[in-house]
Each structure stands twice: as structure tokens, then as C-alpha cells.
Design an enzyme around this catalytic site. Structure first.
Site, mmCIF file in Angstrom:
data_model
loop_
_atom_site.group_PDB
_atom_site.id
_atom_site.type_symbol
_atom_site.label_atom_id
_atom_site.label_comp_id
_atom_site.label_asym_id
_atom_site.label_seq_id
_atom_site.Cartn_x
_atom_site.Cartn_y
_atom_site.Cartn_z
ATOM 1 N N SER A 8 47.742 58.728 -1.687
ATOM 2 C CA SER A 8 48.929 59.527 -2.004
ATOM 3 C C SER A 8 50.373 58.835 -1.622
ATOM 4 O O SER A 8 50.425 58.643 -0.358
ATOM 5 C CB SER A 8 49.041 60.761 -1.252
ATOM 6 O OG SER A 8 50.268 61.419 -1.230
ATOM 7 N N HIS A 33 47.992 58.921 -6.470
ATOM 8 C CA HIS A 33 48.357 60.226 -6.193
ATOM 9 C C HIS A 33 49.672 60.332 -6.024
ATOM 10 O O HIS A 33 50.295 59.927 -4.898
ATOM 11 C CB HIS A 33 47.502 61.053 -5.125
ATOM 12 C CG HIS A 33 47.707 62.287 -4.999
ATOM 13 N ND1 HIS A 33 46.995 63.240 -5.805
ATOM 14 C CD2 HIS A 33 48.173 63.246 -4.334
ATOM 15 C CE1 HIS A 33 47.083 64.469 -5.638
ATOM 16 N NE2 HIS A 33 48.185 64.707 -4.549
ATOM 17 N N ASP A 35 52.836 63.081 -5.562
ATOM 18 C CA ASP A 35 53.117 64.488 -5.165
ATOM 19 C C ASP A 35 54.721 64.968 -5.439
ATOM 20 O O ASP A 35 55.532 64.261 -4.936
ATOM 21 C CB ASP A 35 53.051 64.614 -3.752
ATOM 22 C CG ASP A 35 51.552 64.511 -3.324
ATOM 23 O OD1 ASP A 35 50.776 65.398 -3.910
ATOM 24 O OD2 ASP A 35 51.013 63.544 -2.336
ATOM 25 N N MET A 37 57.481 67.594 -5.594
ATOM 26 C CA MET A 37 57.729 68.950 -4.609
ATOM 27 C C MET A 37 59.114 69.413 -5.042
ATOM 28 O O MET A 37 60.028 68.630 -4.745
ATOM 29 C CB MET A 37 57.603 68.788 -3.328
ATOM 30 C CG MET A 37 56.379 68.275 -2.804
ATOM 31 S SD MET A 37 56.235 67.894 -1.034
ATOM 32 C CE MET A 37 54.581 67.213 -0.917
ATOM 33 N N HIS A 66 50.685 65.362 -8.868
ATOM 34 C CA HIS A 66 50.342 66.952 -8.405
ATOM 35 C C HIS A 66 51.400 67.501 -8.257
ATOM 36 O O HIS A 66 52.313 67.124 -7.803
ATOM 37 C CB HIS A 66 49.571 66.753 -7.163
ATOM 38 C CG HIS A 66 49.314 67.796 -6.266
ATOM 39 N ND1 HIS A 66 49.140 67.624 -4.767
ATOM 40 C CD2 HIS A 66 49.672 69.074 -6.647
ATOM 41 C CE1 HIS A 66 49.135 68.960 -4.530
ATOM 42 N NE2 HIS A 66 49.216 69.811 -5.481
ATOM 43 N N MET A 68 53.788 70.382 -7.389
ATOM 44 C CA MET A 68 54.199 71.581 -6.554
ATOM 45 C C MET A 68 55.551 72.047 -6.718
ATOM 46 O O MET A 68 56.454 71.875 -5.953
ATOM 47 C CB MET A 68 54.069 70.951 -5.198
ATOM 48 C CG MET A 68 52.739 70.846 -4.761
ATOM 49 S SD MET A 68 52.441 69.811 -3.146
ATOM 50 C CE MET A 68 52.452 68.006 -3.826
ATOM 51 N N MET A 137 43.246 72.412 -2.277
ATOM 52 C CA MET A 137 44.202 71.782 -1.123
ATOM 53 C C MET A 137 43.192 72.178 0.124
ATOM 54 O O MET A 137 42.938 73.301 0.266
ATOM 55 C CB MET A 137 45.550 72.820 -1.197
ATOM 56 C CG MET A 137 46.516 72.441 -2.250
ATOM 57 S SD MET A 137 46.935 70.615 -2.392
ATOM 58 C CE MET A 137 47.456 70.072 -1.048
ATOM 59 N N ASP A 175 42.626 67.470 -1.389
ATOM 60 C CA ASP A 175 43.629 66.879 -1.059
ATOM 61 C C ASP A 175 44.430 67.554 0.163
ATOM 62 O O ASP A 175 44.559 68.683 0.322
ATOM 63 C CB ASP A 175 44.775 67.136 -2.258
ATOM 64 C CG ASP A 175 46.118 66.550 -1.866
ATOM 65 O OD1 ASP A 175 46.147 65.780 -1.051
ATOM 66 O OD2 ASP A 175 47.090 66.746 -2.588
HETATM 67 C C1 DX5 Z 1 50.436 67.848 0.332
HETATM 68 C C2 DX5 Z 1 50.160 66.772 -0.671
HETATM 69 C C3 DX5 Z 1 49.121 65.708 -0.173
HETATM 70 C C4 DX5 Z 1 49.648 64.798 0.902
HETATM 71 C C5 DX5 Z 1 48.634 64.661 1.741
HETATM 72 O O1 DX5 Z 1 51.166 68.948 0.050
HETATM 73 O O2 DX5 Z 1 49.786 67.559 -1.730
HETATM 74 O O3 DX5 Z 1 49.023 64.944 -1.321
HETATM 75 O O4 DX5 Z 1 50.123 63.673 0.652
HETATM 76 O O5 DX5 Z 1 48.870 63.910 2.720
HETATM 77 P P1 DX5 Z 1 47.924 63.777 3.806
HETATM 78 O O6 DX5 Z 1 46.683 62.977 3.359
HETATM 79 O O7 DX5 Z 1 48.541 62.905 4.986
HETATM 80 O O8 DX5 Z 1 47.130 65.011 4.380
HETATM 81 ZN ZN ZN Z 2 48.855 66.054 -3.399
#
Ligand code: DX5
Ligand code: ZN
Length: 217
Positions: A8, A33, A35, A37, A66, A68, A137, A175
């Protein structure tokens, strides 16, 4: 198939993002990956289209994006344009989930659905036949570096049973809080793809950690 590793980029060093992307290119990782947000669905803001396009311009492996974000349908075309290969939306954000999944597919991407740790796996019963991946998750979404939720193993097994029962080819991705201490057990429980952020980028030798997560030895 052997399991896949998706580092990620949320935990990458943004001042050295090119270096970290090239490290993943040259490593045994399978996907990036990414993310996204919005500060609305989750209490954090990450990055958007221009950064993703730049990542895409040098990444040699698929971008697993991903989302969010609230109302993800609004942005499907933009994520396609930015270079997403997989686009995963939260069950909790989609009122018309089946429509969202087909919109992603119609835009030429693999479609995924993700559920928060408290959402029952069984709620996916009528969508799993339509998706390419299901992301579970294993922390509450929003931040890297959180503690892995132990109930995830059982959720993976239940999801695996559901996929077999309904003849779904979807891959199972996990994840949050994934590291070298729980990776083998996650794969044993039925995970096909492991996302790891801080466990990869906050170690002295990230490529070596990716290798450990891949080889599980
Ligand atoms: C959290 C993200 C993850 C995050 C995981 O909301 O969706 O992808 O980057 O990070 P680690 O592996 O540090 O938990
Ligand atoms: Zn993620």
C-alpha cells in the site's frame, strides 16, 4: 494460484515516491495498492487523480485502487482515466451496489467490493457472483499502521465458503495490519491477496519484506 502481494503506497515516502514505486516494480510484489480517502466516509484525506496518473506513468504492475469515498459512482470514469486497473468500492457507501459494480466493469476495470470489519460477510451473498474481488478490511479504514483485528481469519473462512457455495470466482483480499507474523495464517484461511503498508515501507529493507510476505518462509 499462489497468493499475491499488494504493497500500500499510503505508507510510502512521498518525498521519494518514485524511488518507492521503482522498488515495488523490481520486487516480488504483484499489485500496487492505492488508497483514496475523502475525509467524509473516513476521517482522513489521502490523494487523488493527478497523483494516481503519475504513479501509473512509471508503475509496471496493476494499480489496485481502494476507494474510501462517499458516492464513488461519480468518479468511476476519472479513476479509469487515471490508470486504475482494479476499482474497489465500499459496500457501506453504495446504495445501488450492483449498478456501481457494473459501471466499473463497463469502464474496463476489474470490480471489487470491500466491507468494514463490522459488516457481516453474509451481506455479500447477492453480489459475489458479480465481482472480481472482495476486500475484507482487517482494521477500520482510514489510516495505515493500525492493529490487525483477529476475527478476520474467521471472516475469510466464511467468505471462502460463501464464494464456493455460490460458484463465485472472486479473489479474497485482506487489508489492514497485515505483516510477516500473520500472513501465513491469512493465506491458510483463504486469502488470495495481502495488502501491506507499514509492514513493508516502515522496515529497513522493504523489498526483502515483500519477499518474505510472498514466500511465507
Ligand atoms: C487503511 C488502508 C490500508 C492501509 C494499510 O484504511 O485501506 O490499505 O494502507 O496499512 P497497514 O498495512 O499499515 O495497516
Ligand atoms: Zn486499502
Amino acid at each position: 494460484m499462489s497468493h499475491l502481494i499488494a504493497p500500500s503506497l499510503l505508507s510510502a515516502d512521498f518525498l521519494n515516491l518514485e524511488r518507492d514505486i521503482r522498488m515495488v516494480n523490481d520486487s516480488q510484489a504483484d499489485w500496487f495498492h492505492v488508497d483514496v480517502m475523502d475525509g467524509h466516509f473516513v476521517p482522513n484525506i489521502s490523494f487523488g487523480f493527478s497523483i494516481i496518473s503519475q504513479i501509473k506513468s512509471i508503475a509496471t504492475k496493476p494499480l489496485d485502487v481502494h476507494l474510501m469515498i462517499s458516492d464513488p459512482d461519480r468518479y468511476v470514469a476519472d479513476f479509469k482515466k487515471s490508470g486504475a486497473d482494479n476499482l474497489t468500492v465500499h459496500y457501506e457507501t453504495c446504495i445501488h451496489l450492483h449498478r456501481s459494480i457494473y459501471s466499473i466493469k463497463e469502464h474496463g476495470m476489474k470490480a471489487g467490493v470491500v466491507i468494514n470489519p463490522h459488516t457481516p460477510v453474509e451481506n455479500l451473498r447477492d453480489i459475489v457472483a458479480h465481482v472480481d474481488l472482495v476486500l475484507l478490511m482487517s482494521v477500520n479504514p482510514g489510516f495505515g499502521g493500525q492493529k490487525f483485528i483477529e476475527g478476520t481469519y474467521n471472516r475469510i473462512s466464511r467468505l471462502k465458503d460463501l464464494l464456493i457455495q455460490l460458484n463465485s470466482q472472486a479473489v479474497i483480499e485482506v487489508d489492514g495490519g497485515v505483516d510477516t507474523t500473520n500472513a501465513a495464517r491469512l493465506v491458510e484461511a483463504g486469502a488470495d491477496v495481502l495488502v501491506a503498508g507499514s509492514a513493508v515501507f516502515n522496515t529497513p529493507n522493504p523489498a526483502e519484506t515483500i519477499k518474505k510476505l510472498k514466500l511465507l518462509s
